[in-house]
Scaffold this motif. Structure first.
Motif, PDB file in Angstrom:
ATOM      1  N   GLU A  99     -13.921 104.901 -67.966  1.00  0.00           N
ATOM      2  CA  GLU A  99     -13.300 104.264 -66.811  1.00  0.00           C
ATOM      3  C   GLU A  99     -14.194 104.365 -65.584  1.00  0.00           C
ATOM      4  O   GLU A  99     -14.736 105.424 -65.280  1.00  0.00           O
ATOM      5  N   ALA A 127      -4.696  95.046 -69.804  1.00  0.00           N
ATOM      6  CA  ALA A 127      -4.543  95.950 -68.662  1.00  0.00           C
ATOM      7  C   ALA A 127      -5.884  96.409 -68.099  1.00  0.00           C
ATOM      8  O   ALA A 127      -5.928  97.254 -67.223  1.00  0.00           O
ATOM      9  N   LEU A 128      -6.974  95.835 -68.622  1.00  0.00           N
ATOM     10  CA  LEU A 128      -8.310  96.303 -68.267  1.00  0.00           C
ATOM     11  C   LEU A 128      -9.269  95.133 -68.085  1.00  0.00           C
ATOM     12  O   LEU A 128      -9.091  94.077 -68.692  1.00  0.00           O
ATOM     13  N   SER A 130     -13.370  94.811 -68.710  1.00  0.00           N
ATOM     14  CA  SER A 130     -14.388  95.627 -69.359  1.00  0.00           C
ATOM     15  C   SER A 130     -15.704  94.893 -69.534  1.00  0.00           C
ATOM     16  O   SER A 130     -15.734  93.676 -69.686  1.00  0.00           O
ATOM     17  N   THR A 144     -14.832 100.260 -68.197  1.00  0.00           N
ATOM     18  CA  THR A 144     -13.575  99.566 -67.982  1.00  0.00           C
ATOM     19  C   THR A 144     -12.951  99.935 -66.650  1.00  0.00           C
ATOM     20  O   THR A 144     -13.075 101.058 -66.186  1.00  0.00           O
ATOM     21  N   LYS A 146      -9.219  99.652 -64.599  1.00  0.00           N
ATOM     22  CA  LYS A 146      -7.788  99.393 -64.772  1.00  0.00           C
ATOM     23  C   LYS A 146      -7.332  98.259 -63.856  1.00  0.00           C
ATOM     24  O   LYS A 146      -7.702  98.207 -62.689  1.00  0.00           O
ATOM     25  N   LYS A 147      -6.495  97.370 -64.423  1.00  0.00           N
ATOM     26  CA  LYS A 147      -5.838  96.344 -63.615  1.00  0.00           C
ATOM     27  C   LYS A 147      -4.576  96.953 -63.007  1.00  0.00           C
ATOM     28  O   LYS A 147      -4.112  98.014 -63.447  1.00  0.00           O
ATOM     29  N   GLU A 149      -1.536  96.264 -63.379  1.00  0.00           N
ATOM     30  CA  GLU A 149      -0.432  96.418 -64.334  1.00  0.00           C
ATOM     31  C   GLU A 149      -0.729  97.428 -65.449  1.00  0.00           C
ATOM     32  O   GLU A 149       0.057  97.587 -66.387  1.00  0.00           O
ATOM     33  N   HIS A 150      -1.842  98.151 -65.371  1.00  0.00           N
ATOM     34  CA  HIS A 150      -2.257  99.077 -66.429  1.00  0.00           C
ATOM     35  C   HIS A 150      -1.161 100.062 -66.823  1.00  0.00           C
ATOM     36  O   HIS A 150      -0.836 100.208 -67.994  1.00  0.00           O
ATOM     37  N   ASP A 151      -0.605 100.768 -65.855  1.00  0.00           N
ATOM     38  CA  ASP A 151       0.363 101.819 -66.177  1.00  0.00           C
ATOM     39  C   ASP A 151       1.608 101.254 -66.846  1.00  0.00           C
ATOM     40  O   ASP A 151       2.154 101.862 -67.770  1.00  0.00           O
ATOM     41  N   MET A 154       0.725 100.307 -70.484  1.00  0.00           N
ATOM     42  CA  MET A 154       0.500 101.476 -71.330  1.00  0.00           C
ATOM     43  C   MET A 154       1.721 102.397 -71.451  1.00  0.00           C
ATOM     44  O   MET A 154       1.655 103.405 -72.154  1.00  0.00           O
TER      45      MET A 154
END
Length: 176
Positions: A99, A127-128, A130, A144, A146-147, A149-151, A154
């Motif tokens: 990350e 969500a990424l 990369s 990568t 994180k976008k 909306e990542h959390d 996931m």
């Protein structure tokens, strides 16, 4: 209710605290150092010279560790007298994802272009975002970011991870 109780007990139920290191073979420790330290900016934290592998094979080896900001490490073994077949893997078969922040992602892309290092991407995943490189050993390294909306993507409470896996398995059994 039970899920909340299990969450509260998570530290005692899940004994794995995190990643200490991931280790792979390398062709040449200095070439590997140049990629991970000079190019990616991971400091060489430790070099261990040994005359025997963990499995007890008598052979000279060097074990090197590069530290990440979270305190974990990427490690490599150079064993010049022990045969090993370095095969280029497809990113879907084997890769490590590291990350980085959005600005670091841009800076590394600029740096890669400047030194002529090929990369693929950026790829927009669920969500990424990369990019993918090959290190001097042929291993795929994904950087990568994180976008927003990542959390949510996931979170197993929201993403139906188990249901999707079960449906996948059922489809495989049906088509077999």
């Amino acid at each position: 209710m039970v899920r909340k109780q299990l969450e509260q007990l998570k530290d005692s139920l899940i004994p794995i605290k995190g990643l200490h290191h991931s280790a792979n073979r390398c062709r040449d420790a200095e070439e590997t150092r140049a990629f991970y330290e000079d190019f990616l900016g991971l400091p060489l934290a430790c070099s261990l010279r040994r005359d025997r592998t963990e499995a007890g094979v008598e052979t000279p080896l060097l074990h090197i560790f590069f530290q990440m900001r979270d305190g974990s490490y990427l490690a490599f073994f150079e064993l010049p007298e022990v045969e090993f077949e370095f095969t280029e893997q497809d990113p879907s078969d084997l890769h490590i994802a590291l990350e980085v922040g959005a600005l670091a992602m841009k800076a590394i892309q600029i740096k890669a272009k400047a030194v002529g290092l090929e990369f693929h991407g950026p790829a927009e995943l669920e969500a990424l975002t990369s990019i993918y490189f090959r290190d001097p050993n042929g291993y795929v390294v994904e950087l990568t970011t994180k976008k927003d909306e990542h959390d949510e993507v996931m979170d197993p409470e929201r993403n139906d991870a188990r249901g999707i896996l079960d449906a996948w398995q059922a489809e495989k059994q049906t088509s077999a």
